[in-house]
Structures are given as C-alpha cells and as structure tokens.
Motif scaffolding. Sequence first.
Motif, short mmCIF file in Angstrom:
data_model
loop_
_atom_site.label_atom_id
_atom_site.label_comp_id
_atom_site.label_asym_id
_atom_site.label_seq_id
_atom_site.Cartn_x
_atom_site.Cartn_y
_atom_site.Cartn_z
N ASP A 31 0.89 -1.16 -0.10
CA ASP A 31 0.13 0.04 -0.08
C ASP A 31 0.90 1.32 -0.10
O ASP A 31 1.59 1.61 0.99
CB ASP A 31 -0.97 -0.02 1.22
N ALA B 44 -10.53 -2.88 -8.27
CA ALA B 44 -10.13 -3.39 -6.82
C ALA B 44 -10.81 -4.60 -6.56
O ALA B 44 -11.80 -5.04 -7.16
CB ALA B 44 -11.20 -1.98 -6.02
N ILE C 50 -10.79 -8.31 -3.61
CA ILE C 50 -10.53 -8.71 -2.22
C ILE C 50 -9.68 -9.87 -2.43
O ILE C 50 -9.97 -10.74 -3.32
CB ILE C 50 -11.61 -9.25 -1.67
N THR D 99 -8.06 -11.73 4.79
CA THR D 99 -8.47 -11.34 3.39
C THR D 99 -7.70 -9.96 3.36
O THR D 99 -7.32 -9.10 4.74
CB THR D 99 -9.82 -10.97 3.27
N ALA E 240 -7.67 -5.82 1.11
CA ALA E 240 -7.88 -4.96 0.04
C ALA E 240 -6.93 -5.11 -0.88
O ALA E 240 -5.87 -5.08 -0.32
CB ALA E 240 -8.21 -3.40 0.54
N GLY F 2 -3.40 -4.06 0.25
CA GLY F 2 -3.53 -3.26 1.71
C GLY F 2 -3.01 -4.06 3.02
O GLY F 2 -2.32 -5.13 2.84
N MET G 266 -17.46 -1.12 -2.61
CA MET G 266 -16.36 -0.63 -2.97
C MET G 266 -16.26 0.78 -3.77
O MET G 266 -17.37 0.92 -4.58
CB MET G 266 -15.66 -1.69 -3.92
N ALA H 267 -8.49 2.52 -3.41
CA ALA H 267 -9.89 1.66 -3.30
C ALA H 267 -10.28 1.56 -1.79
O ALA H 267 -9.51 1.31 -0.91
CB ALA H 267 -9.58 0.08 -3.78
N GLN H 268 -11.58 1.61 -1.72
CA GLN H 268 -12.21 1.61 -0.17
C GLN H 268 -12.99 0.57 -0.23
O GLN H 268 -13.91 0.50 -1.04
CB GLN H 268 -12.74 3.07 0.08
N ILE H 269 -12.71 -0.54 0.39
CA ILE H 269 -13.87 -1.58 0.66
C ILE H 269 -14.22 -1.71 2.18
O ILE H 269 -13.44 -1.81 2.79
CB ILE H 269 -12.99 -2.89 0.38
N LEU I 215 -12.65 -3.87 4.88
CA LEU I 215 -11.26 -4.05 4.85
C LEU I 215 -10.39 -2.68 4.68
O LEU I 215 -9.12 -2.78 4.72
CB LEU I 215 -11.01 -4.73 3.45
N SER J 149 -8.69 0.63 3.12
CA SER J 149 -8.32 1.10 1.84
C SER J 149 -6.91 0.64 1.56
O SER J 149 -6.16 0.24 2.27
CB SER J 149 -8.14 2.78 1.87
#
Length: 261
Positions: free
Chosen positions: A90, A106, A108, A133, A135, A167, A183, A247-249, A252, A254
């Motif tokens: 990241d 993006a 997972i 998991t 991001a 991430g 997402m 990417a923002q999930i 999870l 960013s």
Amino acid sequence: MSEQFVQTLASRLRNAEETRQTVSPLRGEIPLDDLSLAYAVQQANVDARLAQGERIVGRKIGLTSLAVQKQLGVDQPDFGALFANMAYGDGAPMSLSRLIQPKVEAEIALVLEHDLTQEKHTFADVVAASAYTLAAIEVVDSRIRNWDIRFVDTVADNASSALFVLGSRPVRLADLDLVAAAMTLSRDGEVLSRGNGAACLGNPLNAAVWLADMMVKMGTPLRAGDVVLTGALGPMVAVTQPGTFTAQIDGLGSVRAIFID
C-alpha cells in the motif's frame, strides 16, 4: 500443437512486455475454442520466469464479471500467475514506464494458511484454508494492441496481469460480509468506479472455489502462503498519467496504488 509453436507465441508476448510494444491479437493463430493451447502459451512464459529465478506468490482470477464473460462469449473465468516482483505494498510508488496500457481494478485478496488440494472444493474448504483477507488493487496490462482481446488472447497473456497492490489491514473472513462489501475506486479523490462483492461471480468465494479446482486440475494446487486475487468488484479504470488510485472496501479499509513517471 507443437512445442515450437507454443514457444514462438510465448516469446512474442515476452518480447512485447520487455520492449513495451504491443502485438496483434493471437486469436488468429490460437483457435477461439482452444483453451489448452492458450494456457500452454501462458505456462511457457511462467516456466521462463521461473527459470530466471522469479518466484510465484499466488494466482489471480480474471473475467469474474458475468457481463464481461458474455461479451467475450465464455462461461468461465480465467487465471494467471502472480510473481513476487509484481507485488507492491500500500502506497509504494509504481513507475508507469514499466507498463504499456495499464488499468486498475479493486479486489478482495485471500491469503491462504493451508493447501487446497481436493479435486472438488467447497466454500468450507476455502474458508478453512484462508488465513485472512486484504483490500487489493490489481494493475492489469494487455500486451495485445489496444486491448483488442478475446478469451484466448487474455489467457495466453497471463490473464492480462501486470502488478498488484495489497493493503495492510488483514481481516478474517468471519468478520467480513463478502457479498455486501461495497467498493469505491477513486483517483486523486474523484470516484471513478463503484461495486461490491456480489459483482464477483455473485460472491468472491465462488471465484476462489473455481480457481482451487482448476489449479488442482492443472497439477499446480494452491498452497499455504499463496495470494489469491479473487476478481474485480467493479469496472476497471484506465491509468493515463501519474496519480493516486484509492480503493475503499467496506470492512477492509483502503489500499492505494500510486503511479509515477
């Protein structure tokens, strides 16, 4: 198919990546229904990279959107190999000069704690084998001119893979709603893509189960420590200039892909 023919096509793709000069689609030489030939070309380049001392760290799943599958006239995803020199953390800068016509999506990522070696896997098998998991952002890049691809083109081209960014917030599957996870993918603050876990074959675990079965069939099962990029959660976005994609999930956090000249 002859080994020399496979090596000829594989060499063409390797040269395209090394020189950053695209080539014409391969489907004129690989019949559209000859997946075994397309995967043989992919494997030839995997073998070449391994012979040079590179290390496989996982697999990516592509074409997990049903709409894209329909567009390409197929009813299944594809996969490619992930190597250690494709991996970024990241916020680590990535040079655009290494790429040809990149796009980002993006995803997972699953990181495995146990091998997946059954002929037929279940959700429970994948859940039990997964440590956590993350991001992720995958940087895809086609060596085929103008992204003019069909299924055999992208399969031969290592599923159009290039780089990936992980991430730093590991989350157990038990603490994440994979299907509902929303997402957003933005560039320098502007949202360019939206989606959720349901966009990935209805559930990212569907993609992971497919991959686990396929890798056993291919004789290269997923192993403990492997990273599995389960597929895009929304539309991909072209990278045309330096900048930061975030990417923002949900659940999870960013992850950032930073491109420099």
